[in-house]
Design an enzyme around this catalytic site. Structure first.
Site, PDB file in Angstrom:
ATOM      1  N   GLU A 243       0.878  -1.166   0.000  1.00 25.45           N
ATOM      2  CA  GLU A 243       0.000   0.000   0.000  1.00 25.45           C
ATOM      3  C   GLU A 243       0.909   1.206   0.000  1.00 25.45           C
ATOM      4  OE1 GLU A 243      -1.335   3.240   0.970  1.00 25.45           O
ATOM      5  OE2 GLU A 243      -1.704   2.406   2.956  1.00 25.45           O
ATOM      6  N   CYS A 280      -2.922   8.517   3.389  1.00 21.54           N
ATOM      7  CA  CYS A 280      -2.725   8.027   2.021  1.00 21.54           C
ATOM      8  C   CYS A 280      -3.991   8.138   1.176  1.00 21.54           C
ATOM      9  CB  CYS A 280      -2.213   6.597   2.043  1.00 21.54           C
ATOM     10  SG  CYS A 280      -3.196   5.479   3.045  1.00 21.54           S
TER      11      CYS A 280
END
Length: 478
Positions: A243, A280
């Site tokens: 990720e 994020c």
């Protein structure tokens, strides 16, 4: 301290790393910096722990996770205080993050007994099935911005599905991760199943991944770090879950009423400036349909200017009427954000001036009239910068939204079902919010496409990340 084989211990050579409070720039603690000998020890411990844990009944694993989750809730206020001290976010946000981490533990406790396989149809006299087996010892690397929930998202499925794990938290905020590991140890996880290592990141990652013990790598971090780990994994072909951040687009459509536009502005300002934009899935490129562009820009600027001034995050009590802003991770990140704003060539509608005083703060900054070559449109800002750009048609909006190689999250605000369906189908991302900005939960898969990485954590999809499918076919005696 390092946690290896069920014991807390210093680095074998005595080296330590200072931990700073980014809101004050003061040293608030120290953690051990692992030596090569320590890394060899943790690999041996993880191998031994896996040999035990893979044979432990799923119900026993579930009981340990559930107990650890309840311990986190009991200790939430104390852990949140540590989190705020070493990471800088407001105490109220830290408390919510610890509670979310407990949710990961409790949710995956339930999943531990649901790692189903399947029976395959076959010819008479034969039996064939698929079973899920734990992938093996895991090396888990987590980022600074969510020092409780990121480790929890990796610890919980690894423990649930029978893996051992070596957790390597960011050295900027490691003590929160240590509190999660302590909860698992207190809940009865056997020695070697859960381990914690802090130290020089390149040395730690290279040593662990180059061993033949680690079977799985999971990273929440930057694209360059992810690419480095992919290269290191080539020797042993470990499975990876990556990720790597994103550059989330938002589409604001012109069918919204003024009241709906106001609610969309509320949601985006709250989501964008949470944790100083160091999220994020933070909305970072906001595209507004031309007919409502000026009104939406005014609404956003008005709300940003009502935010509390940067600074003093750790000192503001929970429940304050306006949340203070978090600091950035370090001076390098603050300077990078300032450089991105100053070099953008955009019109600064509010913000853009670094405050005086201690702490790595930068004010919430809204940009308009942005040149197409500005780096803020192509590089993840990972800071409190909110660029607003107009678009004309749905096709134009999707073209701009999909114009970067990242694809973690995307958002849209519309009252039209037809537009919503078309925009959802057209966004090239791993997660989508329709009139909603809260996307992460234990039950939902988290991950992206393109340079945002691959694989998923959270949800039932974690079973695929932490187990391997083994096909078995049997027949009567020859």
């Amino acid at each position: 301290m390092l946690f290896i084989g069920g014991e807390w211990r210093p680095a074998s050579d005595g080296r330590v790393i200072d931990v700073l409070n980014p809101a004050t720039e003061e040293v608030v603690g120290q953690v051990a910096s692992a030596s090569a000998a320590d890394l060899d020890d943790v690999l041996a411990a993880a191998a031994e722990g896996f040999a035990v844990w893979r044979r432990t009944a799923p119900a026993e694993r579930a009981a340990v996770l559930d107990h650890a989750g309840r311990l986190l809730l009991d200790r939430a206020e104390a852990i949140a205080a540590v989190l705020t001290e070493e990471q800088g976010k407001p105490l109220e946000e830290s408390l919510a993050e610890v509670r979310q981490s407990a949710e990961y533990f409790s949710w995956f406790a339930g999943e531990a007994v649901r790692s189903y396989g399947r029976l395959l149809p076959t010819a008479p006299g034969r039996r064939s099935w698929v079973e899920r087996r734990p992938v093996g010892p895991v090396a888990a690397f987590t980022a600074w911005n969510f020092p409780a929930s990121l480790p929890a998202r990796k610890l919980a499925p690894a423990v649930a599905f029978g893996c051992s794990i070596v957790l390597c938290p960011a050295v900027e905020a490691p003590r929160t991760a240590a509190a999660l590991v302590q909860a698992l140890d207190d809940a009865g996880v056997p020695p070697g199943v859960v381990n914690l290592i802090t130290g020089d990141p390149p040395q730690v990652s290279e040593h662990l991944i180059n061993s033949d013990v680690i079977a799985k790598i999971t990273l929440t971090g930057s694209v360059p770090v992810g690419q480095t780990l992919v290269g290191l994994s080539a020797k042993h072909l470990q499975s990876l879950t990556l990720e790597l951040g994103g550059h989330a687009p938002v589409l604001i459509f012109d069918d919204l009423t003024p009241e709906q536009l106001g609610r969309a502005a509320d949601a985006l300002v709250r989501a964008k400036f949470r944790n100083a934009g160091q999220v994020c899935i933070s909305p970072s490129r906001i595209f507004v349909q031309e007919a409502v562009y000026d009104a939406f820009v005014d609404a956003v600027v008005e709300r940003v200017e009502r935010l509390a001034p940067a600074g003093g995050a750790a000192a503001t009590p929970p429940g304050a009427p306006t949340s203070p802003l978090s600091p950035l991770a370090n001076a390098r990140r603050r300077d990078a954000v300032a450089a991105m704003v100053s070099s953008s060539g955009a019109k600064i509608r509010t913000g853009g001036v670094q405050p005086d005083g201690p702490g790595f703060f930068y004010p919430p900054t809204v940009l308009t009239d942005i040149p197409p070559t500005a780096s803020v449109l192509t590089d993840e800002p990972f800071g409190p910068i909110l660029p607003l750009l107009p678009f004309s048609t749905l096709e134009d909006g999707l073209r701009q939204a999909n114009a970067v190689p990242y694809g973690l999250a995307g958002y849209l605000f519309t009252a039209s079902t037809e537009r919503a369906d078309a925009a959802i189908a057209g966004l090239d991302v791993g997660m989508i919010g329709l009139n909603e900005v809260a996307l992460a939960s234990a039950a939902s898969p988290f991950g992206g496409v393109g340079l945002s990485g691959y694989g998923r954590e959270g949800g039932t999809e974690s079973l695929e990340a932490y187990t391997v499918a083994t096909a078995v076919t049997t027949k009567g005696a020859p």
